[in-house]
Design an enzyme around this catalytic site. Structure first.
Site, PDB file in Angstrom:
ATOM      1  N   ASN A   9      15.002  31.760 -24.278  1.00 51.08           N
ATOM      2  CA  ASN A   9      14.887  30.305 -24.205  1.00 51.08           C
ATOM      3  C   ASN A   9      13.435  29.955 -24.493  1.00 51.08           C
ATOM      4  O   ASN A   9      12.567  30.140 -23.647  1.00 51.08           O
ATOM      5  CB  ASN A   9      15.304  29.837 -22.797  1.00 51.08           C
ATOM      6  CG  ASN A   9      15.096  28.355 -22.601  1.00 51.08           C
ATOM      7  OD1 ASN A   9      14.786  27.624 -23.541  1.00 51.08           O
ATOM      8  ND2 ASN A   9      15.266  27.896 -21.361  1.00 51.08           N
ATOM      9  N   TRP A  10      13.199  29.459 -25.690  1.00 54.84           N
ATOM     10  CA  TRP A  10      11.812  29.211 -26.113  1.00 54.84           C
ATOM     11  C   TRP A  10      11.237  27.933 -25.514  1.00 54.84           C
ATOM     12  O   TRP A  10      10.059  27.644 -25.677  1.00 54.84           O
ATOM     13  CB  TRP A  10      11.732  29.142 -27.641  1.00 54.84           C
ATOM     14  CG  TRP A  10      12.091  30.421 -28.339  1.00 54.84           C
ATOM     15  CD1 TRP A  10      12.537  31.593 -27.777  1.00 54.84           C
ATOM     16  CD2 TRP A  10      12.041  30.662 -29.747  1.00 54.84           C
ATOM     17  NE1 TRP A  10      12.759  32.534 -28.747  1.00 54.84           N
ATOM     18  CE2 TRP A  10      12.465  31.993 -29.963  1.00 54.84           C
ATOM     19  CE3 TRP A  10      11.675  29.885 -30.857  1.00 54.84           C
ATOM     20  CZ2 TRP A  10      12.529  32.556 -31.242  1.00 54.84           C
ATOM     21  CZ3 TRP A  10      11.746  30.446 -32.125  1.00 54.84           C
ATOM     22  CH2 TRP A  10      12.165  31.767 -32.301  1.00 54.84           C
ATOM     23  N   LYS A  11      12.083  27.126 -24.913  1.00 52.86           N
ATOM     24  CA  LYS A  11      11.643  25.857 -24.302  1.00 52.86           C
ATOM     25  C   LYS A  11      10.873  25.028 -25.339  1.00 52.86           C
ATOM     26  O   LYS A  11      11.225  25.061 -26.511  1.00 52.86           O
ATOM     27  CB  LYS A  11      10.848  26.135 -23.016  1.00 52.86           C
ATOM     28  CG  LYS A  11      11.644  27.048 -22.063  1.00 52.86           C
ATOM     29  CD  LYS A  11      11.041  27.193 -20.686  1.00 52.86           C
ATOM     30  CE  LYS A  11      11.921  28.122 -19.846  1.00 52.86           C
ATOM     31  NZ  LYS A  11      11.444  28.287 -18.482  1.00 52.86           N
ATOM     32  N   HIS A  95      20.028  23.671 -17.586  1.00 52.27           N
ATOM     33  CA  HIS A  95      18.835  24.412 -17.164  1.00 52.27           C
ATOM     34  C   HIS A  95      18.125  23.634 -16.053  1.00 52.27           C
ATOM     35  O   HIS A  95      18.123  22.402 -16.052  1.00 52.27           O
ATOM     36  CB  HIS A  95      17.903  24.599 -18.368  1.00 52.27           C
ATOM     37  CG  HIS A  95      16.804  25.561 -18.097  1.00 52.27           C
ATOM     38  ND1 HIS A  95      15.668  25.200 -17.394  1.00 52.27           N
ATOM     39  CD2 HIS A  95      16.675  26.876 -18.377  1.00 52.27           C
ATOM     40  CE1 HIS A  95      14.890  26.267 -17.276  1.00 52.27           C
ATOM     41  NE2 HIS A  95      15.468  27.300 -17.863  1.00 52.27           N
ATOM     42  N   GLU A  97      15.148  22.964 -15.581  1.00 51.84           N
ATOM     43  CA  GLU A  97      14.138  22.003 -16.067  1.00 51.84           C
ATOM     44  C   GLU A  97      14.801  20.713 -16.530  1.00 51.84           C
ATOM     45  O   GLU A  97      14.222  19.633 -16.394  1.00 51.84           O
ATOM     46  CB  GLU A  97      13.303  22.653 -17.184  1.00 51.84           C
ATOM     47  CG  GLU A  97      12.355  23.695 -16.601  1.00 51.84           C
ATOM     48  CD  GLU A  97      12.028  24.856 -17.536  1.00 51.84           C
ATOM     49  OE1 GLU A  97      12.256  24.757 -18.749  1.00 51.84           O
ATOM     50  OE2 GLU A  97      11.533  25.883 -17.012  1.00 51.84           O
ATOM     51  N   GLU A 167      19.652  31.423 -12.409  1.00 50.58           N
ATOM     52  CA  GLU A 167      18.202  31.295 -12.496  1.00 50.58           C
ATOM     53  C   GLU A 167      17.678  30.646 -11.214  1.00 50.58           C
ATOM     54  O   GLU A 167      17.668  29.412 -11.100  1.00 50.58           O
ATOM     55  CB  GLU A 167      17.819  30.416 -13.695  1.00 50.58           C
ATOM     56  CG  GLU A 167      18.224  30.989 -15.027  1.00 50.58           C
ATOM     57  CD  GLU A 167      17.307  30.519 -16.159  1.00 50.58           C
ATOM     58  OE1 GLU A 167      16.742  31.379 -16.837  1.00 50.58           O
ATOM     59  OE2 GLU A 167      17.128  29.301 -16.326  1.00 50.58           O
ATOM     60  N   GLY A 173       9.108  31.003 -14.385  1.00 51.75           N
ATOM     61  CA  GLY A 173       7.722  30.768 -14.801  1.00 51.75           C
ATOM     62  C   GLY A 173       6.697  31.011 -13.714  1.00 51.75           C
ATOM     63  O   GLY A 173       5.547  30.598 -13.848  1.00 51.75           O
ATOM     64  N   SER A 213      11.264  34.913 -14.672  1.00 53.74           N
ATOM     65  CA  SER A 213      10.161  35.884 -14.757  1.00 53.74           C
ATOM     66  C   SER A 213      10.632  37.297 -15.125  1.00 53.74           C
ATOM     67  O   SER A 213      10.136  38.281 -14.578  1.00 53.74           O
ATOM     68  CB  SER A 213       9.351  35.888 -13.458  1.00 53.74           C
ATOM     69  OG  SER A 213       8.781  34.611 -13.227  1.00 53.74           O
ATOM     70  N   GLY A 234      12.418  33.299 -20.562  1.00 49.80           N
ATOM     71  CA  GLY A 234      11.509  32.262 -21.044  1.00 49.80           C
ATOM     72  C   GLY A 234      10.264  32.884 -21.663  1.00 49.80           C
ATOM     73  O   GLY A 234      10.274  33.354 -22.800  1.00 49.80           O
ATOM     74  N   GLY A 235       9.193  32.945 -20.888  1.00 49.93           N
ATOM     75  CA  GLY A 235       7.875  33.388 -21.383  1.00 49.93           C
ATOM     76  C   GLY A 235       7.897  34.671 -22.199  1.00 49.93           C
ATOM     77  O   GLY A 235       7.290  34.737 -23.278  1.00 49.93           O
TER      78      GLY A 235
HETATM   79  P1  13P Z   1      10.595  32.539 -17.449  1.00 47.74           P
HETATM   80  O1  13P Z   1      11.189  33.818 -18.026  1.00 47.74           O
HETATM   81  O2  13P Z   1       9.393  32.061 -18.215  1.00 47.74           O
HETATM   82  O3  13P Z   1      10.405  32.629 -15.985  1.00 47.74           O
HETATM   83  O4  13P Z   1      11.705  31.396 -17.695  1.00 47.74           O
HETATM   84  C1  13P Z   1      13.002  31.638 -17.304  1.00 47.74           C
HETATM   85  C2  13P Z   1      13.865  30.563 -17.830  1.00 47.74           C
HETATM   86  O5  13P Z   1      13.785  29.428 -17.416  1.00 47.74           O
HETATM   87  C3  13P Z   1      14.802  30.906 -18.902  1.00 47.74           C
HETATM   88  O6  13P Z   1      15.698  29.869 -19.134  1.00 47.74           O
END
Ligand code: 13P
Length: 256
Positions: A9-11, A95, A97, A167, A173, A213, A234-235
């Protein structure tokens, strides 16, 4: 046996040239991987460029969100058929967010889930508790509510097509991953819930990803747990080497 699935997920990251560079790196690193589904979820603007690049690869494309209407006067929104048209086969829904910053609720998740299925997209439905909810012992209640309300009026055949991403919000994050035991406990709970809501066969087929994470360092221990079928990352999905490493480690652990 459930096929492992790792999605990036590149956000809100990557211009089109940056997205192309990242996916070309993944293609080079991952062409030998056969036992893991690999998905990238770039921002909307890069979807169709990436769709062309991955045609001759084992990488699949997902979007980070969709709107429930197919078309009309809904400024700024993107629909399921439009995502299909752009080359997507997956879409992330609900998600944390989106819930936190864009007022998504279980009701909007349910509408989006129905729209995604109607468009022929595979939904990745996100569920998970906040830190205060975990600390007050409400983890299972929150997760149950996310699943039961999110899947309202979804039939057995459609439920089987979905991916769940657990999640925990406190792990996203933050560098603070759930321990493999904490994740396994909730994944098992979710699988049992699907058994009650649908059938034991649906429960055994549905794939449940962990997100929060995830790194090349912690993926192997997480994937060694029986109810963890992959990860939503994510990251660590933003660099070809770290994302490829995650997938290679998953491939090794799940091949055993
Ligand atoms: P991180 O891997 O950056 O913690 O993000 C997780 C996430 O929200 C994937 O959708």
């Amino acid at each position: 046996m459930r096929r492992p699935i790792i999605a990036g997920n590149w956000k809100l990251n990557k211009t089109i040239p940056e997205a192309i560079e990242l996916v070309n790196g993944l293609k080079r690193n991952l062409y030998k991987i056969e036992n893991v589904d690999t998905i990238v979820c770039p921002p909307f603007t890069a979807l169709s460029s990436i769709a062309e690049i991955i045609l001759s690869s084992n990488i699949k494309l997902g979007a980070q969100d969709l709107f429930w209407e197919e078309k009309g006067a809904f400024t700024g929104e993107v629909s399921g058929p439009m995502l299909k048209d752009a080359g997507c086969s997956f879409v992330i829904i609900g998600h944390s967010e989106r819930r936190q910053y864009f007022a998504e609720t279980n009701e909007t998740v349910n509408k989006k889930l129905k729209a995604a299925l109607k468009a022929g997209l595979t939904p990745i439905v996100c569920v998970g508790e906040k830190l205060a909810e975990r600390e007050s012992g409400k983890t299972f209640d929150v997760v149950k509510d996310h699943v039961v309300s999110g899947f309202k009026e979804i039939g057995d055949a459609d439920a089987r097509k979905c991916i769940i991403a657990y999640e925990p919000v406190w792990a996203i994050g933050t560098g603070k991953t759930a321990t493999p035991e904490q994740a396994q406990e909730v994944h098992e709970f979710i699988r049992n819930l699907f058994s009650k809501l649908y059938s034991s066969q649906t429960a055994s087929l549905i794939r449940i990803q962990y997100g929060g994470s995830v790194t090349p360092e912690n993926i192997a221990a997480l994937m060694a747990k029986p109810d963890l079928d992959g990860a939503l990352v994510g990251g660590a999905s933003l660099k070809p080497d770290s994302f490829s490493e995650l997938i290679k480690k998953t491939s090794e652990v799940k091949a055993k």
